[in-house]
Write a protein that holds these residues in place. Sequence first.
Motif, short mmCIF file in Angstrom:
data_model
loop_
_atom_site.label_atom_id
_atom_site.label_comp_id
_atom_site.label_asym_id
_atom_site.label_seq_id
_atom_site.Cartn_x
_atom_site.Cartn_y
_atom_site.Cartn_z
N LEU A 161 5.42 4.57 14.12
CA LEU A 161 5.56 6.01 14.00
C LEU A 161 4.70 6.75 15.00
O LEU A 161 5.12 7.77 15.57
CB LEU A 161 5.19 6.44 12.59
N ALA A 180 3.84 8.81 1.63
CA ALA A 180 3.21 7.72 2.39
C ALA A 180 2.79 8.23 3.76
O ALA A 180 1.69 7.93 4.24
CB ALA A 180 4.17 6.54 2.51
N GLY A 216 0.84 -1.19 0.00
CA GLY A 216 0.00 0.00 0.00
C GLY A 216 0.87 1.24 0.00
O GLY A 216 1.93 1.27 -0.61
N ASN A 217 0.41 2.26 0.68
CA ASN A 217 1.18 3.49 0.81
C ASN A 217 2.62 3.23 1.20
O ASN A 217 3.56 3.61 0.52
CB ASN A 217 0.57 4.36 1.93
N LEU A 218 2.73 2.61 2.36
CA LEU A 218 4.05 2.42 2.95
C LEU A 218 4.85 1.38 2.18
O LEU A 218 6.04 1.59 1.89
CB LEU A 218 3.91 2.01 4.42
N SER A 252 3.85 -4.64 6.08
CA SER A 252 3.25 -3.30 6.01
C SER A 252 1.80 -3.42 5.58
O SER A 252 1.36 -2.77 4.64
CB SER A 252 4.05 -2.40 5.07
N VAL A 253 1.09 -4.25 6.29
CA VAL A 253 -0.35 -4.43 6.08
C VAL A 253 -1.08 -3.75 7.24
O VAL A 253 -0.44 -3.39 8.24
CB VAL A 253 -0.73 -5.92 6.03
N ASP A 284 0.88 -9.00 -2.00
CA ASP A 284 -0.31 -8.32 -1.51
C ASP A 284 -1.52 -9.22 -1.75
O ASP A 284 -1.58 -9.97 -2.72
CB ASP A 284 -0.50 -6.97 -2.23
N ALA A 285 -2.47 -9.12 -0.83
CA ALA A 285 -3.65 -9.98 -0.93
C ALA A 285 -4.72 -9.39 -1.85
O ALA A 285 -5.54 -10.13 -2.39
CB ALA A 285 -4.23 -10.21 0.47
N ALA A 286 -4.70 -8.08 -2.03
CA ALA A 286 -5.77 -7.43 -2.79
C ALA A 286 -5.73 -7.82 -4.26
O ALA A 286 -4.66 -7.86 -4.88
CB ALA A 286 -5.66 -5.92 -2.64
N PRO A 292 0.87 -1.26 13.67
CA PRO A 292 0.76 -1.03 15.12
C PRO A 292 0.03 -2.17 15.80
O PRO A 292 -1.12 -2.04 16.19
CB PRO A 292 0.00 0.28 15.21
N PHE A 312 -1.01 8.70 5.42
CA PHE A 312 -1.27 7.78 6.52
C PHE A 312 -2.34 8.36 7.44
O PHE A 312 -2.20 9.46 7.96
CB PHE A 312 0.02 7.54 7.28
N1 LIG Z 1 1.62 4.88 5.44
C1 LIG Z 1 2.41 5.20 6.45
O1 LIG Z 1 3.17 6.18 6.37
C2 LIG Z 1 2.43 4.41 7.69
C3 LIG Z 1 3.06 4.94 8.78
C4 LIG Z 1 3.10 4.21 9.96
C5 LIG Z 1 2.54 2.98 10.01
N2 LIG Z 1 1.91 2.48 8.97
C6 LIG Z 1 1.34 1.15 9.07
O2 LIG Z 1 1.75 0.38 8.00
C7 LIG Z 1 0.72 -0.46 7.59
C8 LIG Z 1 0.40 -0.21 6.15
O3 LIG Z 1 0.07 1.14 5.97
P1 LIG Z 1 -0.37 1.68 4.56
O4 LIG Z 1 -0.59 3.13 4.72
O5 LIG Z 1 0.59 1.23 3.54
O6 LIG Z 1 -1.78 0.96 4.37
P2 LIG Z 1 -2.50 0.62 2.99
O7 LIG Z 1 -3.91 0.35 3.31
O8 LIG Z 1 -2.17 1.67 2.00
O9 LIG Z 1 -1.81 -0.70 2.48
C9 LIG Z 1 -2.03 -1.94 3.07
C10 LIG Z 1 -1.85 -3.00 2.00
O10 LIG Z 1 -1.87 -4.29 2.61
C11 LIG Z 1 -2.65 -5.16 1.79
N3 LIG Z 1 -3.18 -6.21 2.64
C12 LIG Z 1 -4.23 -6.15 3.49
N4 LIG Z 1 -4.40 -7.33 4.11
C13 LIG Z 1 -3.47 -8.15 3.64
C14 LIG Z 1 -3.14 -9.50 3.90
N5 LIG Z 1 -3.81 -10.22 4.80
N6 LIG Z 1 -2.11 -10.04 3.25
C15 LIG Z 1 -1.43 -9.33 2.36
N7 LIG Z 1 -1.68 -8.06 2.07
C16 LIG Z 1 -2.70 -7.47 2.70
C17 LIG Z 1 -3.72 -4.29 1.20
O11 LIG Z 1 -4.18 -4.86 -0.01
C18 LIG Z 1 -2.97 -2.98 0.98
O12 LIG Z 1 -2.39 -2.95 -0.31
C19 LIG Z 1 -0.46 -0.17 8.50
O13 LIG Z 1 -0.48 -1.09 9.55
C20 LIG Z 1 -0.15 1.19 9.03
O14 LIG Z 1 -0.68 1.38 10.31
C21 LIG Z 1 1.85 3.16 7.77
#
Ligand SMILES: NC(=O)c1ccc[n+]([C@@H]2O[C@H](COP(=O)([O-])OP(=O)(O)OC[C@H]3O[C@@H](n4cnc5c(N)ncnc54)[C@H](O)[C@@H]3O)[C@@H](O)[C@H]2O)c1
Lengths: 241, 241
Positions: free
Chosen positions: A209, B112, A107-109, A167-168, A131-133, A193, B116
Amino acid sequence: MTARSTNTGEGSGAQDPHRDIPEATVARLPVYLRVLTSLAERNIASCSSEELAAAAGVNSAKLRKDLSYLGSYGTRGVGYDVDYLSYQIAREIGVTHDWPVIIVGIGNLGQALANFSGFSSRGFRTVALLDAAEQMQGRTVAGLEVRPFADLAEIVAAEQVSIGVISVPATAAQDVADAMVEAGISSILNFAPAVLNVPPGVDVRKVDLSIELQILAYHESRKAAEADETVDNGSEEGITA
Amino acid sequence: MTARSTNTGEGSGAQDPHRDIPEATVARLPVYLRVLTSLAERNIASCSSEELAAAAGVNSAKLRKDLSYLGSYGTRGVGYDVDYLSYQIAREIGVTHDWPVIIVGIGNLGQALANFSGFSSRGFRTVALLDAAEQMQGRTVAGLEVRPFADLAEIVAAEQVSIGVISVPATAAQDVADAMVEAGISSILNFAPAVLNVPPGVDVRKVDLSIELQILAYHESRKAAEADETVDNGSEEGITA
DNA sequence: CGGACTTTGTGACCGCGAGAACAAACTCGC
DNA sequence: GCGAGTTTGTTCTCGCGGTCACAAAGTCCG
Ligand SMILES: NC(=O)c1ccc[n+]([C@@H]2O[C@H](COP(=O)([O-])OP(=O)(O)OC[C@H]3O[C@@H](n4cnc5c(N)ncnc54)[C@H](O)[C@@H]3O)[C@@H](O)[C@H]2O)c1
Ligand SMILES: NC(=O)c1ccc[n+]([C@@H]2O[C@H](COP(=O)([O-])OP(=O)(O)OC[C@H]3O[C@@H](n4cnc5c(N)ncnc54)[C@H](O)[C@@H]3O)[C@@H](O)[C@H]2O)c1
């Protein structure tokens, strides 16, 4: 921070005098290595503990003690040879060769991580993105095709992966961790988290974070409170001397 | 981890008996808060230290000691009231109101972070995104317009920002930090792999993914070495008893 | 070749933090 | 109203880690 479980032989003691580098030292070795790499790039061949320590932001005695755990690689009266010490630290950490890494959750991260070039230069090579999606399948990120989560075990086995990045979303983190462990991964870097439960022998490090920001917020609150007090008490600044 | 400098009055001692929560405890309070929030969402009103500790992944005695620094908010024989304890922790950390935050460096990672959603739900509000690059100007990321780095001081003053996030390349990190401090920011979360030099009174926390991975690599190396030894020595598994 | 100087490696000390164990305090059932 | 049971809050001890300080070891210059 690390949920490293005690060794397989729980009660054995295992006092092999081989090497046991304190965890705090292990956490600093990468910093030293980075500083040394930077020095090498500037063609600096040798360096004292004082200089190294300043660049790494630590006490010089601490740095010397840290390095002494690896052996006596310095020359008294001179300092450390940059290339030689770099190699010794890299060898100790185990990054003389690259480690294959997979990222789950693109995803984002996850995409930012995949696009990050800093890993490859520091002993790691991203070999697969999962990724699962449904809508992520087949997309290409950072030159790698996103593969279905179901392929995890196959990929881990084929590429001999032992390090995985999560990073899910937090709700899926434990499931992913379980699958990773099942597939044979024994080190996990977790960005979700969530508290991960893993069997003995598996290391987990978490990067959170929100927690980092909240720790900063705590100190900010206290600074604000302190400032208020100082205003009340009048100036307290060192006028003593 | 934190480069928190000693208080303004270096030699004063400053033994205000007010409160001084150990740094290790401060780092865990956000974890407890998250667990409590999760419990509240599931309509669980009360909770024992044992349950809380299990969910947070820590020892229950440690959790109780941590909480005791804030006061006696539990009821013996019963446990803790989830809402009440949540509020007390949030108050102690200082996240009962939102903190405005700015992000400098809107590249891979910065975007990212901006996207978030987890920050806003945990006491933080991203009020501005800044980048020095010409081609980033005017672009909109996560609903916020990317603004020129030169506007830093103005934004900080206008929004009363005290926390800044650095996600620029390592070479630019110190310059950005200097500018942030100059503008009045006193807490920095740094993602760049660089040691930041800041004046007393400014807190810096760093998040360094390469270091985290290298620490994992170190343990992996040792696990591999251990496995080799065990093979050599034959099985060592607890047959002692 | 020797002495002055520099810098490493390490021994000693101290303080923080983790964990175990227990007394105090509160609830609940009778 | 009281005793049994439960769970908190705290005390004590131990080990890790950080810092100081110094002896050992090497270099360099005269
Ligand atoms: N984006 C950030 O800057 C940031 C910062 C701190 C923490 N986080 C943490 O990192 C994690 C991901 O953040 P994000 O912003 O990328 O979220 P996001 O929703 O953009 O991405 C999550 C990805 O994980 C995939 N996913 C979901 N369930 C899954 C599974 N069971 N198996 C495989 N893939 C799966 C989804 O399809 C999606 O592409 C979260 O837990 C978030 O709290 C993100
Ligand atoms: N991408 C990741 O997953 C990741 C992971 C770990 C660490 N990091 C670190 O985070 C930092 C950013 O990484 P990235 O991948 O986003 O890099 P990036 O190159 O994609 O983005 C950096 C951004 O900073 C801007 N910038 C450069 N100099 C600036 C200055 N002086 N003032 C303001 N803005 C400036 C650039 O215009 C660019 O938009 C780097 O230090 C990197 O090592 C990134």
